[in-house]
Design a protein around this motif. Structure first.
Motif, PDB file in Angstrom:
ATOM      1  N   MET A 105     -22.862 -29.166   5.190  1.00  0.00           N
ATOM      2  CA  MET A 105     -22.947 -30.201   4.369  1.00  0.00           C
ATOM      3  C   MET A 105     -23.997 -30.825   5.409  1.00  0.00           C
ATOM      4  O   MET A 105     -23.724 -31.868   5.741  1.00  0.00           O
ATOM      5  CB  MET A 105     -21.490 -30.909   4.902  1.00  0.00           C
ATOM      6  CG  MET A 105     -21.640 -32.041   2.996  1.00  0.00           C
ATOM      7  SD  MET A 105     -20.259 -32.909   3.248  1.00  0.00           S
ATOM      8  CE  MET A 105     -20.265 -33.954   1.958  1.00  0.00           C
ATOM      9  N   ILE A 139     -26.284 -34.371   6.144  1.00  0.00           N
ATOM     10  CA  ILE A 139     -25.867 -35.789   6.192  1.00  0.00           C
ATOM     11  C   ILE A 139     -26.747 -36.598   6.436  1.00  0.00           C
ATOM     12  O   ILE A 139     -26.970 -36.502   7.834  1.00  0.00           O
ATOM     13  CB  ILE A 139     -24.441 -35.825   7.340  1.00  0.00           C
ATOM     14  CG1 ILE A 139     -23.156 -35.546   6.754  1.00  0.00           C
ATOM     15  CG2 ILE A 139     -23.869 -38.260   6.560  1.00  0.00           C
ATOM     16  CD1 ILE A 139     -22.701 -36.000   5.417  1.00  0.00           C
ATOM     17  N   LEU A 154     -12.549 -22.800   2.985  1.00  0.00           N
ATOM     18  CA  LEU A 154     -13.882 -23.715   3.129  1.00  0.00           C
ATOM     19  C   LEU A 154     -13.485 -24.397   4.900  1.00  0.00           C
ATOM     20  O   LEU A 154     -12.683 -24.956   4.870  1.00  0.00           O
ATOM     21  CB  LEU A 154     -14.501 -24.605   1.896  1.00  0.00           C
ATOM     22  CG  LEU A 154     -14.161 -23.949   0.357  1.00  0.00           C
ATOM     23  CD1 LEU A 154     -14.473 -25.885  -0.582  1.00  0.00           C
ATOM     24  CD2 LEU A 154     -14.924 -22.744   0.341  1.00  0.00           C
ATOM     25  N   VAL A 155     -14.655 -23.844   5.367  1.00  0.00           N
ATOM     26  CA  VAL A 155     -14.711 -25.192   6.622  1.00  0.00           C
ATOM     27  C   VAL A 155     -16.263 -25.231   6.325  1.00  0.00           C
ATOM     28  O   VAL A 155     -17.345 -24.793   6.148  1.00  0.00           O
ATOM     29  CB  VAL A 155     -14.238 -23.786   7.795  1.00  0.00           C
ATOM     30  CG1 VAL A 155     -15.056 -24.268   9.110  1.00  0.00           C
ATOM     31  CG2 VAL A 155     -13.497 -23.285   8.083  1.00  0.00           C
ATOM     32  N   ILE A 156     -15.832 -26.234   6.109  1.00  0.00           N
ATOM     33  CA  ILE A 156     -17.053 -27.573   6.303  1.00  0.00           C
ATOM     34  C   ILE A 156     -17.461 -28.097   7.766  1.00  0.00           C
ATOM     35  O   ILE A 156     -17.157 -28.789   8.161  1.00  0.00           O
ATOM     36  CB  ILE A 156     -16.985 -28.110   5.480  1.00  0.00           C
ATOM     37  CG1 ILE A 156     -16.522 -27.970   3.489  1.00  0.00           C
ATOM     38  CG2 ILE A 156     -18.697 -28.982   4.580  1.00  0.00           C
ATOM     39  CD1 ILE A 156     -16.568 -28.471   2.574  1.00  0.00           C
ATOM     40  N   MET A 157     -18.771 -27.755   7.799  1.00  0.00           N
ATOM     41  CA  MET A 157     -19.803 -27.913   8.732  1.00  0.00           C
ATOM     42  C   MET A 157     -20.611 -29.997   8.591  1.00  0.00           C
ATOM     43  O   MET A 157     -21.797 -29.491   8.162  1.00  0.00           O
ATOM     44  CB  MET A 157     -20.771 -27.613   9.713  1.00  0.00           C
ATOM     45  CG  MET A 157     -20.874 -27.818  11.082  1.00  0.00           C
ATOM     46  SD  MET A 157     -19.744 -28.984  12.294  1.00  0.00           S
ATOM     47  CE  MET A 157     -19.285 -26.998  12.584  1.00  0.00           C
ATOM     48  N   PRO A 158     -20.367 -31.198   8.712  1.00  0.00           N
ATOM     49  CA  PRO A 158     -20.870 -32.078   8.716  1.00  0.00           C
ATOM     50  C   PRO A 158     -21.993 -31.814   9.546  1.00  0.00           C
ATOM     51  O   PRO A 158     -22.458 -31.934  10.557  1.00  0.00           O
ATOM     52  CB  PRO A 158     -20.449 -33.541   8.903  1.00  0.00           C
ATOM     53  CG  PRO A 158     -19.169 -32.554   9.681  1.00  0.00           C
ATOM     54  CD  PRO A 158     -18.740 -31.723   9.168  1.00  0.00           C
ATOM     55  N   ALA A 159     -23.527 -32.166   8.751  1.00  0.00           N
ATOM     56  CA  ALA A 159     -24.827 -32.052  10.170  1.00  0.00           C
ATOM     57  C   ALA A 159     -25.548 -32.561   9.427  1.00  0.00           C
ATOM     58  O   ALA A 159     -25.941 -32.738   8.588  1.00  0.00           O
ATOM     59  CB  ALA A 159     -25.092 -30.250  10.310  1.00  0.00           C
ATOM     60  N   SER A 160     -26.750 -33.160  10.553  1.00  0.00           N
ATOM     61  CA  SER A 160     -27.386 -33.897   9.918  1.00  0.00           C
ATOM     62  C   SER A 160     -29.040 -32.753  10.237  1.00  0.00           C
ATOM     63  O   SER A 160     -28.742 -31.434  10.388  1.00  0.00           O
ATOM     64  CB  SER A 160     -28.558 -35.290  11.243  1.00  0.00           C
ATOM     65  OG  SER A 160     -29.846 -33.929  11.499  1.00  0.00           O
ATOM     66  N   ASP A 205     -30.198 -30.572  12.548  1.00  0.00           N
ATOM     67  CA  ASP A 205     -29.334 -30.222  12.988  1.00  0.00           C
ATOM     68  C   ASP A 205     -28.518 -28.790  12.216  1.00  0.00           C
ATOM     69  O   ASP A 205     -27.526 -28.386  12.707  1.00  0.00           O
ATOM     70  CB  ASP A 205     -27.987 -30.320  13.525  1.00  0.00           C
ATOM     71  CG  ASP A 205     -29.086 -31.503  14.818  1.00  0.00           C
ATOM     72  OD1 ASP A 205     -29.830 -31.431  15.239  1.00  0.00           O
ATOM     73  OD2 ASP A 205     -28.046 -32.905  14.942  1.00  0.00           O
ATOM     74  N   GLN A 231     -27.911 -25.199  14.379  1.00  0.00           N
ATOM     75  CA  GLN A 231     -26.884 -25.243  15.248  1.00  0.00           C
ATOM     76  C   GLN A 231     -25.707 -25.653  14.940  1.00  0.00           C
ATOM     77  O   GLN A 231     -24.872 -24.572  15.296  1.00  0.00           O
ATOM     78  CB  GLN A 231     -27.545 -26.496  15.729  1.00  0.00           C
ATOM     79  CG  GLN A 231     -26.948 -26.760  17.148  1.00  0.00           C
ATOM     80  CD  GLN A 231     -26.910 -27.730  17.865  1.00  0.00           C
ATOM     81  OE1 GLN A 231     -27.408 -29.042  18.063  1.00  0.00           O
ATOM     82  NE2 GLN A 231     -25.949 -27.921  18.759  1.00  0.00           N
TER      83      GLN A 231
END
Lengths: 341, 341
Positions: free
Chosen positions: B65, B67, B95-101, B104, B107
């Protein structure tokens, strides 16, 4: 520089270094500062998987996403999730989302916890006497409730908005403007927030000797279409309301369309106050006639819930359940005016 | 009835029963039918954790996701996620949601895969020559791309909308209506969809000997505010456009406000066609002047991506990468009319 090399350099175990970097309380502040300084100087970037092994945590917050077969995406859910994700990112946490039909929410939470893939979770869309609270207390990981549960003791950690106070204040403003015939476009009646908003409205009117006619209330999904239908029905009544309270700017979007179609002027023939969750697409100041609102940011609530939950996950000693009740702002714009004479 | 009892009843291993119920291909169709019949007759409900042990899968789809610090929640992301969650629920996936800028994201995907908490994932918000595709091919779990990557070979599984064709057809309609001065309110220029929409628009105009002036294009975030500013700027030009293409109904919301503020009539003084992702709150038919659109449901794309990804996760033999290109509908409403004379 990897974890092993940093460990050798500092003469500390890999576990200690991971715990220091992730802010776990087993490590002294002095050691933590030493580790952080060395990590910065050597350009060490922690490896997620190694961290998880060392701390015994998955680094994740769990939540249930309610799915009704014919529902569309929910702007309220999205905005709250956005706040949650923002704060999760700051702590290097991720989100585990279990989609579930509303009748299977308990099972979904149990499944999340049993899978070991979440370190904590939150409950939302709270109902009257919600049985999920007793279940949550019996499970072995921290939780926090977004909202409360009418008819249940408040002996659990929560963050809620003062829904009763918000709608009481909004109704009082309309009474002061001379309105006597009211309508209420509310959310589904089983939800705690809808119950408290109704109570606040009814209490303010009762103070002035006015009964809110059940026929002037609608309890519906928080959609544009439901707002349109609800308002259209209220406007067809022989003594139609001159003042309407509305549980969301999403409902208000449809309600304003119904007012326009009926050839009525918002803020003159009919006054409207909506609850504003600060949804980015539905800014009350962007409506053709800007809306008076009770305001409380759902995104800020998401940030705060994630913050408290991550703190609880990292804590080694349990704490008494913390209660937070946010008051709303009553923001006056052009959709409210004196009652028509 | 639990798994052990069902296993004894049928004389099959617990693993076989779990695999049969979850549709894994190692089990013959005959056995699967026998298991499903017995499960139904005995009222057996599978236990998630036991299933996961038996199948060796986490039962989850991973996604990043994006951000940005000052962004608000994204209705497009929410609607796609809703489709994804609907289909995940049908297959008992989460669902497995990884927030990331955004910088990134690579990574974040590596972290998701390394954690073992996802069985497959998808890539979205694709850019020109996107380096995530080579990375995804090197990782050991299935993936699918929502969109494509301009300047990269299409040798990966994807689902995309024919963005070039959609905007070519939209521009052609406006040309047929006599328009000669065009504007384009597009998404951020690094995104593949924005590149292809620009190419489609430019090609249609070129066919009629018209160059699209770079000053008549805006590449911005897909927000209400950006649509307002972009359109306001186009309207201030000495030879303002009479026809504008718009990459989202969200941008159109602001663009229409700018048209109204300028005292111009939509569909008469200026024509507008917007791309409609079928966002529930922004129905083009609900605009005061209903919008002509190129339409393709983001929710349907979410459902389809989840469906293909879950099939790939359950498959034991890899397949060649499947390509899907969805054409859009051009839906004519009142926001398009003949060029003003």
């Amino acid at each position: 520089m990897n974890l092993k090399q940093l460990s050798e350099l500092l003469g500390l175990s890999q576990t200690t270094i991971s715990r220091a970097i992730n802010g776990y309380p087993e490590v002294s502040e002095e050691t933590r500062q030493r580790v952080l300084k060395a990590a910065k100087e050597t350009g060490y970037r922690p490896n997620r998987a190694a961290q998880r092994l060392a701390t015994g945590k998955a680094g994740s917050i769990g939540l249930v996403m309610p799915i009704e077969p014919n529902d569309s995406s929910d702007l309220h859910f999205a905005e709250f999730q956005r706040g949650l994700a923002e704060e999760a990112l700051r702590h290097d946490f991720h989100l585990v989302i279990m989609p579930a039909s509303p009748r299977d929410e308990e099972q979904a939470i149990r499944g999340l916890v049993a899978s070991g893939s979440v370190d904590g979770y939150y409950l939302a869309y709270m109902r009257e006497k919600d049985t999920r609270i007793a279940m949550a207390k019996s499970l072995p990981v921290p939780f926090i409730v977004h909202g409360r549960s009418y008819g249940t003791d408040n002996d659990f950690p929560y963050l809620d908005v003062d829904n009763e106070g918000a709608f009481r204040d909004a109704a009082r403003l309309l009474l002061q403007l001379g309105h006597r015939r009211f309508g209420l476009l509310n959310g589904p009646e089983e939800f705690d927030f809808a119950i408290r908003r109704r109570i606040g409205t009814v209490a303010a009117l009762k103070d002035k000797g006015i009964d809110l006619d059940p026929g002037s209330m609608r309890h519906t999904a928080m959609t544009d279409e439901a707002g349109y239908r609800g308002m259209a029905e209220l406007l067809e009544k022989p003594d139609r309301p001159t003042a309407v309270l509305c549980a969301s700017t999403v409902l208000a979007l449809g309600a304003v369309r119904a007012i326009n179609r009926a050839g009525l002027k918002l803020g003159e023939d009919i006054s409207l106050i909506a609850h504003d969750d600060v949804l980015p697409l539905l800014k009350p100041e962007h409506f053709t006639v800007p809306l008076t609102t009770t305001r409380s940011s759902l995104r800020a609530a998401g940030i705060r819930i994630a913050h408290r939950l991550i703190a609880a996950i990292k804590r080694t000693q349990p704490q008494p359940p913390a209660h937070e009740l946010w008051t709303t702002d009553l923001v006056i714009r052009a959709s409210t005016g004196p009652a028509p004479t």
